[in-house]
Design a protein around this motif. Structure first.
Motif, mmCIF file in Angstrom:
data_model
loop_
_atom_site.group_PDB
_atom_site.id
_atom_site.type_symbol
_atom_site.label_atom_id
_atom_site.label_comp_id
_atom_site.label_asym_id
_atom_site.label_seq_id
_atom_site.Cartn_x
_atom_site.Cartn_y
_atom_site.Cartn_z
ATOM 1 N N LYS A 157 27.437 46.453 30.245
ATOM 2 C CA LYS A 157 26.136 45.767 30.056
ATOM 3 C C LYS A 157 26.490 44.440 28.978
ATOM 4 N N HIS A 158 26.098 43.608 29.263
ATOM 5 C CA HIS A 158 26.114 42.273 28.604
ATOM 6 C C HIS A 158 24.626 41.883 28.343
ATOM 7 N N SER A 159 24.225 41.197 27.358
ATOM 8 C CA SER A 159 22.964 40.763 27.095
ATOM 9 C C SER A 159 23.263 38.956 27.508
ATOM 10 N N VAL A 160 22.067 38.537 28.148
ATOM 11 C CA VAL A 160 22.062 37.313 28.554
ATOM 12 C C VAL A 160 20.954 36.549 28.111
ATOM 13 N N MET A 161 20.733 35.326 27.647
ATOM 14 C CA MET A 161 19.438 34.708 27.496
ATOM 15 C C MET A 161 18.947 34.206 28.622
ATOM 16 N N ILE A 162 17.763 34.280 29.025
ATOM 17 C CA ILE A 162 17.008 33.567 30.203
ATOM 18 C C ILE A 162 15.945 33.184 29.840
ATOM 19 N N ALA A 163 15.364 32.208 29.963
ATOM 20 C CA ALA A 163 13.922 31.517 29.699
ATOM 21 C C ALA A 163 13.439 32.172 28.244
ATOM 22 N N GLY A 164 14.522 32.105 27.354
ATOM 23 C CA GLY A 164 14.054 32.264 25.954
ATOM 24 C C GLY A 164 14.182 33.838 25.497
ATOM 25 N N HIS A 165 14.364 34.614 26.170
ATOM 26 C CA HIS A 165 14.679 36.107 26.033
ATOM 27 C C HIS A 165 15.748 36.858 26.503
ATOM 28 N N ALA A 166 16.346 37.645 25.836
ATOM 29 C CA ALA A 166 17.387 38.367 26.340
ATOM 30 C C ALA A 166 17.203 39.386 27.292
ATOM 31 N N ALA A 184 32.836 30.860 37.501
ATOM 32 C CA ALA A 184 32.227 30.192 38.373
ATOM 33 C C ALA A 184 31.440 29.129 37.141
ATOM 34 N N ALA A 185 30.965 29.679 36.190
ATOM 35 C CA ALA A 185 30.215 29.119 35.044
ATOM 36 C C ALA A 185 30.805 27.786 34.644
ATOM 37 N N ARG A 186 32.258 28.220 34.399
ATOM 38 C CA ARG A 186 33.363 27.082 33.993
ATOM 39 C C ARG A 186 33.431 25.967 35.032
ATOM 40 N N ALA A 187 33.532 26.346 36.257
ATOM 41 C CA ALA A 187 33.729 25.465 37.467
ATOM 42 C C ALA A 187 32.321 24.594 37.680
ATOM 43 N N GLU A 188 31.159 25.088 37.346
ATOM 44 C CA GLU A 188 30.175 24.386 37.427
ATOM 45 C C GLU A 188 29.643 23.593 36.107
ATOM 46 N N ALA A 189 30.662 23.687 35.113
ATOM 47 C CA ALA A 189 30.440 23.247 33.497
ATOM 48 C C ALA A 189 29.101 23.551 33.181
ATOM 49 N N LEU A 190 28.796 24.931 33.123
ATOM 50 C CA LEU A 190 27.424 25.363 32.596
ATOM 51 C C LEU A 190 27.852 26.377 31.836
ATOM 52 N N PRO A 191 26.918 26.725 30.771
ATOM 53 C CA PRO A 191 27.006 28.023 29.936
ATOM 54 C C PRO A 191 26.600 29.311 30.629
ATOM 55 N N LEU A 192 27.289 30.214 30.479
ATOM 56 C CA LEU A 192 27.070 31.604 31.488
ATOM 57 C C LEU A 192 25.568 31.834 31.513
ATOM 58 N N SER A 193 24.777 31.724 30.327
ATOM 59 C CA SER A 193 23.396 31.980 30.514
ATOM 60 C C SER A 193 22.674 30.978 31.361
ATOM 61 N N ALA A 194 23.010 29.781 31.460
ATOM 62 C CA ALA A 194 22.567 28.662 32.335
ATOM 63 C C ALA A 194 22.739 29.133 33.846
ATOM 64 N N LEU A 195 23.968 29.528 34.159
ATOM 65 C CA LEU A 195 24.307 29.876 35.585
ATOM 66 C C LEU A 195 23.418 30.994 36.020
ATOM 67 N N VAL A 196 23.381 32.102 35.009
ATOM 68 C CA VAL A 196 22.485 33.290 35.223
ATOM 69 C C VAL A 196 21.044 32.929 35.500
ATOM 70 N N ALA A 197 20.568 31.832 34.671
ATOM 71 C CA ALA A 197 19.190 31.689 34.963
ATOM 72 C C ALA A 197 19.014 31.067 36.246
ATOM 73 N N PRO A 208 15.843 40.946 44.985
ATOM 74 C CA PRO A 208 16.865 42.204 44.621
ATOM 75 C C PRO A 208 16.799 42.249 42.933
ATOM 76 N N ASN A 209 17.538 43.348 42.529
ATOM 77 C CA ASN A 209 17.514 43.225 40.870
ATOM 78 C C ASN A 209 18.559 42.251 40.821
ATOM 79 N N LEU A 210 18.578 41.737 39.275
ATOM 80 C CA LEU A 210 19.308 40.618 39.077
ATOM 81 C C LEU A 210 21.091 40.953 39.317
ATOM 82 N N ALA A 211 21.361 42.139 38.615
ATOM 83 C CA ALA A 211 22.679 42.159 39.162
ATOM 84 C C ALA A 211 23.172 42.266 40.511
ATOM 85 N N SER A 212 22.307 42.613 41.493
ATOM 86 C CA SER A 212 22.734 42.698 42.774
ATOM 87 C C SER A 212 22.820 41.442 43.146
#
Length: 78
Positions: free
Chosen positions: A10-19, A35-48, A61-65
């Motif tokens: 389990k990891h906490s990621v900030m999306i739209a200002g909330h964990a 993937a985040a490095r390849a797209e030159a994005l922070p991990l949280s931005a890619l997840v968002a 689907p749920n976010l993990a899926s």
């Protein structure tokens, strides 16, 4: 080395200002970081971005899926 027996972590990621807590197997966390490095994005931005695409679906689907499917689809691109 990642093992197929490694349980989700389990990891906490900030999306739209909330964990948001996401549980993924270590191999998916590794792939997501690559993937985040390849797209030159922070991990949280890619997840968002994946989350924004996910919620557009008729039956999201749920976010993990969604992350797993996104990573798999990315791996299939030529």
């Amino acid at each position: 080395m990642v093992s197929l027996r490694d349980p989700p972590k389990k990891h906490s990621v900030m999306i739209a200002g909330h964990a948001t807590s996401i549980s993924l197997e270590p191999i998916f966390w590794d792939a997501l970081q690559v993937a985040a490095r390849a797209e030159a994005l922070p991990l949280s931005a890619l997840v968002a971005r994946i989350d924004a695409e996910r919620i557009e679906a008729d039956d999201p689907p749920n976010l993990a899926s969604a992350i797993r499917v996104w990573l798999f689809a990315r791996a299939l691109k030529p």
